[in-house]
Design a protein around this motif. Sequence first.
Motif, PDB file in Angstrom:
ATOM      1  N   MET A  12       0.850  -1.185   0.000  1.00 21.33           N
ATOM      2  CA  MET A  12       0.000   0.000   0.000  1.00 21.33           C
ATOM      3  C   MET A  12       0.889   1.240   0.000  1.00 21.33           C
ATOM      4  O   MET A  12       1.440   1.608   1.035  1.00 21.33           O
ATOM      5  N   ARG A  13       1.051   1.848  -1.152  1.00 20.18           N
ATOM      6  CA  ARG A  13       1.931   3.013  -1.280  1.00 20.18           C
ATOM      7  C   ARG A  13       1.275   4.285  -0.742  1.00 20.18           C
ATOM      8  O   ARG A  13       1.919   5.070  -0.075  1.00 20.18           O
ATOM      9  N   GLU A  14       0.006   4.458  -1.050  1.00 15.08           N
ATOM     10  CA  GLU A  14      -0.752   5.623  -0.563  1.00 15.08           C
ATOM     11  C   GLU A  14      -2.184   5.191  -0.289  1.00 15.08           C
ATOM     12  O   GLU A  14      -2.758   4.438  -1.068  1.00 15.08           O
TER      13      GLU A  14
ATOM     14  N   ALA B 210       1.588  -2.469   9.642  1.00 17.29           N
ATOM     15  CA  ALA B 210       2.595  -2.058  10.619  1.00 17.29           C
ATOM     16  C   ALA B 210       3.680  -1.219   9.943  1.00 17.29           C
ATOM     17  O   ALA B 210       3.990  -1.409   8.772  1.00 17.29           O
ATOM     18  N   GLU B 211       4.259  -0.305  10.678  1.00 17.08           N
ATOM     19  CA  GLU B 211       5.348   0.533  10.172  1.00 17.08           C
ATOM     20  C   GLU B 211       6.575  -0.344   9.936  1.00 17.08           C
ATOM     21  O   GLU B 211       7.094  -0.957  10.867  1.00 17.08           O
ATOM     22  N   PRO B 212       7.063  -0.431   8.676  1.00 18.77           N
ATOM     23  CA  PRO B 212       8.234  -1.270   8.427  1.00 18.77           C
ATOM     24  C   PRO B 212       9.533  -0.588   8.841  1.00 18.77           C
ATOM     25  O   PRO B 212       9.634   0.631   8.842  1.00 18.77           O
ATOM     26  N   THR B 213      10.502  -1.381   9.199  1.00 16.21           N
ATOM     27  CA  THR B 213      11.865  -0.902   9.401  1.00 16.21           C
ATOM     28  C   THR B 213      12.599  -1.181   8.099  1.00 16.21           C
ATOM     29  O   THR B 213      12.821  -2.334   7.745  1.00 16.21           O
ATOM     30  N   VAL B 214      12.929  -0.147   7.359  1.00 20.06           N
ATOM     31  CA  VAL B 214      13.571  -0.301   6.055  1.00 20.06           C
ATOM     32  C   VAL B 214      15.061  -0.539   6.262  1.00 20.06           C
ATOM     33  O   VAL B 214      15.751   0.298   6.847  1.00 20.06           O
TER      34      VAL B 214
ATOM     35  N   ASP C 164      14.516   2.051  -0.720  1.00 16.97           N
ATOM     36  CA  ASP C 164      13.392   2.929  -0.401  1.00 16.97           C
ATOM     37  C   ASP C 164      12.127   2.084  -0.377  1.00 16.97           C
ATOM     38  O   ASP C 164      11.887   1.297  -1.292  1.00 16.97           O
ATOM     39  N   PHE C 165      11.327   2.215   0.647  1.00 24.65           N
ATOM     40  CA  PHE C 165      10.098   1.436   0.754  1.00 24.65           C
ATOM     41  C   PHE C 165       8.973   2.349   1.235  1.00 24.65           C
ATOM     42  O   PHE C 165       8.679   2.410   2.430  1.00 24.65           O
TER      43      PHE C 165
ATOM     44  N   LEU D 257       2.774  -2.711   4.264  1.00 26.13           N
ATOM     45  CA  LEU D 257       2.439  -4.025   3.719  1.00 26.13           C
ATOM     46  C   LEU D 257       1.209  -4.608   4.396  1.00 26.13           C
ATOM     47  O   LEU D 257       0.989  -4.396   5.589  1.00 26.13           O
ATOM     48  N   ILE D 258       0.457  -5.345   3.601  1.00 22.66           N
ATOM     49  CA  ILE D 258      -0.656  -6.138   4.110  1.00 22.66           C
ATOM     50  C   ILE D 258      -0.376  -7.568   3.647  1.00 22.66           C
ATOM     51  O   ILE D 258      -0.087  -7.795   2.469  1.00 22.66           O
TER      52      ILE D 258
END
Length: 113
Positions: free
Chosen positions: A9-11, A41-45, A49-50, A54-55
């Motif tokens: 989910m980008r936006e 959930a907030e990803p740890t990149v 660039d991410f 994610l779902i």
Amino acid sequence: MTTYAVAHMREVTVGPAIIEYLQRIDETLEPFGGRFIVHGAEPTVLEGDFPGRLIVIAFPDREQAQGWYDSPAYRAILPLRTENSRAEAVLVDGVGDDHRATDVLAPDMRAHR
């Protein structure tokens, strides 16, 4: 083999349509054995660039996952998400507990491991 529905989910424009989608999606998953594994959930990149979140939804197998996505119940709410977000979505099969990285190599390439 477990199959996963994965969405990047980008936006997302959170408003009445997305809220309705969230209120209704669980009932579309139930008949197909689908359950959320990762949900925004907030990803740890770690690399690159991410943008976005994610779902991940797990299904017992590919048939159940495809059946859910093609079902009238899910198709009825799908535009609520697609018209209010920018995303990619895929189905991908999982691997067994005994999977090794080299299993993806062609048989003749495995001899070189």
